[in-house]
Design a protein around this motif. Structure first.
Motif, mmCIF file in Angstrom:
data_model
loop_
_atom_site.group_PDB
_atom_site.id
_atom_site.type_symbol
_atom_site.label_atom_id
_atom_site.label_comp_id
_atom_site.label_asym_id
_atom_site.label_seq_id
_atom_site.Cartn_x
_atom_site.Cartn_y
_atom_site.Cartn_z
ATOM 1 N N ALA A 1 0.783 -1.003 0.010
ATOM 2 C CA ALA A 1 0.102 0.133 0.303
ATOM 3 C C ALA A 1 1.094 1.254 0.382
ATOM 4 O O ALA A 1 0.377 2.224 -1.063
ATOM 5 C CB ALA A 1 -0.986 -0.326 1.799
ATOM 6 N N ILE A 2 1.297 1.469 1.260
ATOM 7 C CA ILE A 2 3.003 2.461 0.717
ATOM 8 C C ILE A 2 3.508 2.266 -0.591
ATOM 9 O O ILE A 2 3.801 3.823 -0.742
ATOM 10 C CB ILE A 2 3.762 2.017 2.226
ATOM 11 C CG1 ILE A 2 3.286 2.124 3.231
ATOM 12 C CG2 ILE A 2 4.992 3.417 2.183
ATOM 13 C CD1 ILE A 2 2.053 2.995 3.610
ATOM 14 N N GLU A 3 3.796 1.514 -0.516
ATOM 15 C CA GLU A 3 5.039 1.665 -2.040
ATOM 16 C C GLU A 3 4.753 1.932 -3.013
ATOM 17 O O GLU A 3 4.465 3.097 -4.558
ATOM 18 C CB GLU A 3 5.385 0.360 -2.411
ATOM 19 C CG GLU A 3 6.400 0.066 -3.677
ATOM 20 C CD GLU A 3 6.614 -1.272 -4.264
ATOM 21 O OE1 GLU A 3 6.358 -2.305 -3.473
ATOM 22 O OE2 GLU A 3 7.231 -1.575 -4.955
ATOM 23 N N PHE A 4 2.870 2.018 -3.500
ATOM 24 C CA PHE A 4 1.903 2.281 -3.960
ATOM 25 C C PHE A 4 1.012 3.306 -4.191
ATOM 26 O O PHE A 4 -0.254 3.402 -4.880
ATOM 27 C CB PHE A 4 1.279 1.423 -5.391
ATOM 28 C CG PHE A 4 2.279 0.241 -5.950
ATOM 29 C CD1 PHE A 4 2.802 0.214 -6.621
ATOM 30 C CD2 PHE A 4 2.679 -0.901 -5.411
ATOM 31 C CE1 PHE A 4 3.712 -1.109 -7.192
ATOM 32 C CE2 PHE A 4 2.759 -2.372 -6.154
ATOM 33 C CZ PHE A 4 3.979 -2.056 -6.646
ATOM 34 N N ASP A 5 1.106 3.995 -3.198
ATOM 35 C CA ASP A 5 0.840 5.364 -2.718
ATOM 36 C C ASP A 5 -0.493 5.016 -2.389
ATOM 37 O O ASP A 5 -1.041 5.413 -3.179
ATOM 38 C CB ASP A 5 1.282 6.317 -4.142
ATOM 39 C CG ASP A 5 2.611 6.945 -3.946
ATOM 40 O OD1 ASP A 5 2.509 6.602 -2.238
ATOM 41 O OD2 ASP A 5 3.068 7.611 -4.435
ATOM 42 N N LEU A 6 -1.074 3.452 -1.882
ATOM 43 C CA LEU A 6 -2.441 3.346 -1.616
ATOM 44 C C LEU A 6 -3.622 4.059 -3.879
ATOM 45 O O LEU A 6 -4.494 3.571 -3.433
ATOM 46 C CB LEU A 6 -3.412 4.298 -1.386
ATOM 47 C CG LEU A 6 -3.233 4.513 0.609
ATOM 48 C CD1 LEU A 6 -4.262 5.471 0.974
ATOM 49 C CD2 LEU A 6 -2.946 3.336 1.127
ATOM 50 N N ARG A 7 -2.795 3.213 -4.134
ATOM 51 C CA ARG A 7 -3.285 2.872 -5.737
ATOM 52 C C ARG A 7 -3.724 2.014 -5.678
ATOM 53 O O ARG A 7 -3.057 0.507 -6.512
ATOM 54 C CB ARG A 7 -2.344 3.412 -6.967
ATOM 55 C CG ARG A 7 -1.996 4.969 -6.931
ATOM 56 C CD ARG A 7 -0.746 4.916 -7.717
ATOM 57 N NE ARG A 7 -1.012 6.608 -7.712
ATOM 58 C CZ ARG A 7 0.137 7.095 -6.716
ATOM 59 N NH1 ARG A 7 0.709 6.273 -6.578
ATOM 60 N NH2 ARG A 7 0.336 8.659 -7.879
ATOM 61 N N TRP A 8 -5.148 1.250 -5.835
ATOM 62 C CA TRP A 8 -5.349 0.051 -5.230
ATOM 63 C C TRP A 8 -5.139 -0.756 -6.307
ATOM 64 O O TRP A 8 -5.611 -1.852 -6.083
ATOM 65 C CB TRP A 8 -7.125 0.042 -3.911
ATOM 66 C CG TRP A 8 -6.919 0.350 -3.020
ATOM 67 C CD1 TRP A 8 -6.934 1.947 -2.343
ATOM 68 C CD2 TRP A 8 -6.090 0.311 -2.052
ATOM 69 N NE1 TRP A 8 -7.040 2.232 -1.708
ATOM 70 C CE2 TRP A 8 -6.787 0.991 -1.468
ATOM 71 C CE3 TRP A 8 -5.987 -0.965 -1.724
ATOM 72 C CZ2 TRP A 8 -5.613 0.521 0.379
ATOM 73 C CZ3 TRP A 8 -5.356 -1.734 -0.465
ATOM 74 C CH2 TRP A 8 -5.136 -0.902 0.818
ATOM 75 N N VAL A 9 -5.871 -0.146 -7.144
ATOM 76 C CA VAL A 9 -6.082 -1.102 -8.568
ATOM 77 C C VAL A 9 -4.725 -1.780 -8.960
ATOM 78 O O VAL A 9 -4.363 -2.672 -9.395
ATOM 79 C CB VAL A 9 -5.988 -0.140 -9.692
ATOM 80 C CG1 VAL A 9 -7.176 -0.531 -11.096
ATOM 81 C CG2 VAL A 9 -7.376 0.745 -8.950
ATOM 82 N N VAL A 10 -3.727 -1.186 -8.172
ATOM 83 C CA VAL A 10 -1.764 -1.094 -8.853
ATOM 84 C C VAL A 10 -1.651 -2.756 -7.508
ATOM 85 O O VAL A 10 -0.715 -4.140 -7.661
ATOM 86 C CB VAL A 10 -0.924 -0.157 -8.516
ATOM 87 C CG1 VAL A 10 0.012 -0.894 -9.192
ATOM 88 C CG2 VAL A 10 -1.306 1.023 -9.930
ATOM 89 N N ILE A 11 -2.135 -2.128 -6.845
ATOM 90 C CA ILE A 11 -2.338 -2.838 -5.769
ATOM 91 C C ILE A 11 -2.835 -4.242 -5.736
ATOM 92 O O ILE A 11 -2.030 -5.635 -5.346
ATOM 93 C CB ILE A 11 -2.809 -2.272 -4.245
ATOM 94 C CG1 ILE A 11 -1.407 -1.042 -3.410
ATOM 95 C CG2 ILE A 11 -1.725 -3.114 -3.168
ATOM 96 C CD1 ILE A 11 -1.994 0.066 -2.866
ATOM 97 N N ILE A 12 -3.769 -4.249 -6.087
ATOM 98 C CA ILE A 12 -4.302 -5.425 -5.852
ATOM 99 C C ILE A 12 -4.256 -6.243 -7.361
ATOM 100 O O ILE A 12 -3.953 -7.516 -7.816
ATOM 101 C CB ILE A 12 -6.032 -5.277 -6.312
ATOM 102 C CG1 ILE A 12 -6.819 -7.143 -6.361
ATOM 103 C CG2 ILE A 12 -6.174 -5.081 -7.761
ATOM 104 C CD1 ILE A 12 -6.943 -7.019 -4.854
ATOM 105 N N ASP A 13 -2.984 -6.198 -8.545
ATOM 106 C CA ASP A 13 -2.835 -6.319 -9.059
ATOM 107 C C ASP A 13 -1.320 -6.963 -8.637
ATOM 108 O O ASP A 13 -0.957 -8.018 -9.018
ATOM 109 C CB ASP A 13 -2.113 -5.403 -10.409
ATOM 110 C CG ASP A 13 -2.467 -5.716 -11.874
ATOM 111 O OD1 ASP A 13 -2.498 -7.141 -12.286
ATOM 112 O OD2 ASP A 13 -1.121 -5.412 -12.288
#
Lengths: 740, 256
Positions: free
Chosen positions: A168-180
């Protein structure tokens, strides 16, 4: 042949620039209104004057600033970690203010300070304008034991939570990226030793995670951490808001929302079109609904109306059906009765066939069934109507829905359980709290009354806040308060009577103990009267035989007697006591007046007695006044020095009393008017007495100056007024008595 | 013009002449900070108590969820974020620290089915022992240090909307199920976990408000009523006497 021509032939460019034809172009004929001048000439006589417009250059724009140079300034982006310095074009003067004015977010400054401590030569290298958009989120930090105490979740292991937070921190809470990118592989718990490998422990399977799962877990963790770092109370509003947002996240709602959105997105054009049509249809129906109801109502009204006319009455008087309208009604009545009969027949047939399973169903005591079947069960009564409206066309299968859905009736057990009651009194729909009734009950119409009731309740040991304001308790309480109110009422009454008794006693003391004074008063009154009479005689030159007796009649006893006679018939206690009080006041002022008159007669030693008497009576009156104030509850109790205050209060009341007195005068005058011939004399008397009062003014004032409290002119005036009215009342009485 | 009944389909109609109530309690519980142990640095030094203001069901078998949507507590403005909203299932309570007593505004929002406006209660936060000096309750508070000020209250829905009445009068086990499932036999009137408005029969540990207490209250009130009646009798007698006396005096006055 010239060289140029040869070149031209050869197709070579000319060496020397060919002299351009410098001839200025022939000015084109001016057009006006899109027409040639010649054409215009045909329509209008004479050519329009050709306006000569001198060719002019565009004016130089005036600029309010001096042109500045552009220069290449270096800048860097604090969001970058490599500290790359780039250059961009910037106006000369712009650089400085921009550096200062740029809002630097704490995240920026932190980041900047972290990386550029050494390789940044000076702070004057400007930060990129885009750097502020690089918002870093604070990583929710928790220690192992904090995790154990606050963040434990059966579904999430600590490792996975850590992994999630990292992502979450790495992708700045960009959830679409995170779930990917989310690919958590749980490690087998035991150390992967040789033995363990041999046993082949099944590695736990990664749980399938949706974006909502991740979000809710992360938010829960972040919110908890936030609350741990700064307690809820010391958060600033933005923090609090953020915290609220995170705690309020509902994964289910979110999923449903996404489903909706997806459905909406996946609609085919046909479906979208259909939906649009349906919506239009719906709005149309809603719009027409009112009209539809209206129509249906009218129909029902028409069907119902003849019923109201009693057939027997119709037989009795045929005159109703004389008019065409009446005939119409008659016809309808007959048709109606016919239909009713038909309907009844049909009903019988149907019940014989036993098809009314629906009604039978509704009798079963299941609650849910009752609710749905309620309409059907109650519909029986109106089914005749329904079939009638169907035109008797045998359409009884489709039953008319019951207009007022009869609600299920609750039995006693259910009533207790669900807290249902059917109160007798009119209800105002809405929500109340039970205790409101308690508050309302103990409120009387006046503040003093309310405090009295509350005092009484406190005395009885009833707390102002009931422990359990249930329906029954509150009802009981209301009953109690009703009783208390009555009690307070009775007490009030008793106090009133007490006051009266006191006055009577005081008066009797006066009558018995101070008999001598009474006599003096009499003589004083007499003399005053004679004085008045003599003046009157002077003024009018007419003698009145009635006059000498006025003073005698002005005495308390006789007057009260009079009054008593009048009032004894009255059953109303309150009215009576009031009247008596008034009499009392009058008597008292009379005393004062008498004493004053005595002064006029130069009976100085009598003065004190008179005053004493007056004050005595006034004291009694004061008590009375207080009582009255209690009763009225409006005025504040203003007690002070006994005598002075008593008189002061008299003054206060004098306004009201003047009114009262006047009213009384009028009453009495009316009485006198019945007598006829005495009217004139009494009227005159009143006038004269008023005049007398006026004449006595200086004297009276002088007298008042002698009294302990200084008599202001207003008081004197009020006194005078009152004395005048009293005397007039007395004289009226006297005339009446004479008549008798 | 009276509306034709069917037209109320889009406007929920109220069931006339009926009242439904639900009990609940609200109040506050305050405990002073122990003087000897150090307290967290986040708490300002002038704060003397930790308190909780709450609105809670009478017992777990009297759930608030069927009718209560959310509760808003409005604390004194000096508190940060003084307006706190708590949504339905959660325990409706606010825990804070402080030094002063004030009135907390408790605003109840009802479920959308109810179609009712929000209602406000006021609760005077109590930090220090209260009540009559030397009374048992007060002594208990002084000894225990824990000050609880609690009120029993009933919310009364007068003429509720049809749908809402159904919600209130269908037992919990039936609620939520698709209709018809829970018909059962006639004797199936088992008492589910939701007791609705029914009070527990008698006092027990943890049960403060019971029918027994209610009865005691009734008795107390009735006793008071009797006292009042007796007093009234006396007063009436007195009044009669006094009136007689007045009559006498009046007659005397006339004669004299």
């Amino acid at each position: 042949m010239m060289g140029s021509d040869a070149r031209d032939m050869m197709g070579l460019p000319s060496a020397v620039p060919t002299p351009k034809p410098t001839l200025p172009k022939a000015p084109k004929p001016k057009m006006k209104g899109g027409m040639a001048r010649e054409v215009l000439d045909l329509n209008f006589e004479g050519a329009p004057p050709i306006s000569i417009v001198a060719p002019k250059f565009k004016e130089k724009p005036k600029i309010p600033f001096k042109p500045r140079r552009w220069e290449q300034t270096p800048f860097m982006n604090s969001a970058r970690k490599d500290g790359l310095v780039l250059r961009h074009w910037k106006r000369e003067g712009d650089a400085a203010p921009n550096v200062a004015g740029l809002p630097v977010t704490p995240a920026d400054s932190n980041a900047a300070s972290e990386m550029d401590t050494d390789d940044r030569p000076a702070a004057n290298i400007e930060d990129s304008r885009a750097a502020k958009w690089n918002v870093r989120i604070d990583r929710p930090r928790y220690s192992a034991e904090e995790y154990d105490t606050h963040l434990k979740n059966a579904d999430w292991s600590k490792e996975e939570t850590d992994y999630l937070v990292d992502l979450a921190i790495e992708f700045d809470l960009r959830w679409v990226v995170i779930i990917d990118r989310y690919d958590f592989r749980p490690q087998p718990k035991s150390e992967p030793s040789e033995d363990a490998m041999a046993i082949d422990t099944p590695t736990p399977h990664p749980k399938p995670r949706t974006m909502e799962d991740l979000k809710s877990r992360y938010y829960a963790v972040a919110a908890k951490c936030m609350a741990l770092r700064t307690p809820l109370s010391s958060m600033n509003p933005t923090e609090f808001e953020e915290h609220e947002k995170m705690t309020k996240f509902d994964p289910r709602k979110e999923t449903v929302r996404k489903q909706y959105v997806e459905k909406l997105f996946l609609r085919t054009p046909e479906e979208a079109h259909e939906e649009e049509l349906l919506l239009k249809e719906l709005s149309r129906i809603v719009l027409n609904q009112e009209k539809l109801y209206e129509d249906r109502r009218a129909l029902y009204d028409r069907l119902e109306a003849p019923r109201a006319i009693n057939p027997a009455a119709a037989h009795a008087s045929t005159t109703v059906y004389q008019s065409s309208q009446g005939l119409q009604q008659l016809m309808q009545t007959m048709m109606q009765s016919q239909r009713l009969r038909d309907a009844e027949k049909r009903e019988k047939r149907r019940s014989a066939l036993g098809v009314d399973t629906e009604t039978a169903n509704s009798h079963s005591s299941s609650a849910a069934d009752l609710r749905t079947g309620g309409g059907g069960g109650g519909g029986g009564g109106r089914s005749s109507m329904g079939s009638a409206s169907a035109g008797g066309g045998g359409g009884h299968e489709k039953r008319q829905p019951h207009p007022t859905p009869q609600h299920r009736h609750f039995n006693q057990a259910e009533r207790v359980r669900f807290g249902i009651s059917y109160p007798q009194e009119r209800l105002t729909s809405g929500v109340q709290f039970r205790h409101e009734r308690v508050v309302k009950a103990s409120q009387a119409k006046s503040a003093v009354q309310t405090t009295r009731i509350n005092d009484a309740l406190a005395e009885l040991g009833i707390p102002s806040r009931l422990l359990m304001p249930t329906n029954r308790v509150v009802t009981e309480y209301e009953r109690l308060v009703e009783g208390v109110k009555q009690l307070v009422e009775i007490r009030k009454m008793r106090e009133k009577v007490d006051g009266e008794i006191k006055i009577w006693e005081a008066q009797r003391r006066l009558a018995n103990g101070d008999g001598a004074d009474e006599v003096d008063d009499q003589t004083a009154g007499e003399s005053a009267a004679t004085n008045a009479q003599s003046e009157q005689a002077k003024d009018e030159g007419a003698s009145k035989e009635a006059e000498p007796k006025e003073g005698e009649n002005g005495e308390d006893a006789s007057k009260v007697e009079n009054k008593e006679d009048d009032d004894e018939e009255e059953a109303d206690e309150a009215a009576r006591t009031k009247a008596e009080e008034k009499v009392e006041d009058e008597d008292e002022t009379e005393h004062l007046e008498n004493s004053r008159l005595e002064v006029e007669e130069d009976v100085k030693d009598e003065d004190e007695d008179g005053d004493g008497e007056g004050s005595n009576a006034s004291q009694a009156v004061e008590e009375e006044d207080e009582d009255e104030e209690d009763d009225d509850d409006e005025e504040e109790e203003g007690e002070g020095e006994a005598e002075a205050e008593a008189e002061g209060e008299d003054e206060e009341q004098s306004d009201d009393e003047d009114d009262d007195d006047e009213g009384e005068n009028e009453d009495e005058r009316a009485e006198v008017e019945k007598d006829g011939n005495a009217v004139n004399s009494s009227e005159n008397q009143v006038d004269d007495n008023n005049e007398d009062g006026e004449n006595e003014d200086p004297e009276a004032e002088a007298n008042e100056a002698n009294e302990p409290d200084d008599g202001s002119s207003t008081r004197a005036r009020s006194m005078r007024k009152r004395s005048a009215s009293v005397i007039s009342a007395v004289s009226n009485k006297s005339t009446k008595r004479q008549k008798k | 013009m009276p509306r034709w009944p069917q037209s109320t389909a889009n406007q929920p109609s109220r069931v006339k002449g009926i009242q439904v109530h639900r009990p609940f309690v609200y109040g506050s519980l305050a405990t002073p900070f122990p003087t000897n142990t150090p307290r967290p640095s986040s708490i300002p030094p002038e704060h003397t108590h930790r308190w909780t203001v709450y609105l809670s069901p009478l017992s777990p078998s009297h759930p608030l969820t069927p009718w209560l949507k959310k509760v808003q507590f409005k604390l004194h403005e000096t508190y940060a974020n003084s307006t706190r909203m708590i949504e339905s299932p959660g325990p409706f309570e606010i825990t804070e620290t402080g030094w002063g007593e004030f009135e907390v505004q408790i605003k109840l929002f009802f479920v959308p089915e109810a179609g009712e406006k929000s209602q406000t209660l006021w609760h005077a936060l109590k930090l220090h022992p209260f009540g009559v000096e030397g009374s048992e309750e007060r002594l208990k508070m002084e000894r225990g240090g824990e000050v609880r000020s609690e009120c029993y209250e009933e919310v009364v829905f007068s003429e509720p909307v049809e749908g809402f009445l159904e919600v209130l009068t269908s037992p919990a086990e039936m609620r939520g199920k698709a209709g018809g499932g829970g018909k059962g036999k006639k004797g199936g009137q088992m008492v589910g976990p939701d007791r609705g408005a029914e009070l527990p029969v008698r006092d027990a540990p943890g049960v403060v408000y019971s029918q027994e207490k209610e009865q005691a209250q009734m008795v107390l009130l009735r006793e008071a009523g009797k006292t009042v009646e007796a007093l009234m009798k006396v007063e009436k007698e007195k009044l009669r006497e006094k009136e007689q006396r007045r009559e006498e005096l009046g007659r005397d006055g006339e004669r004299g």
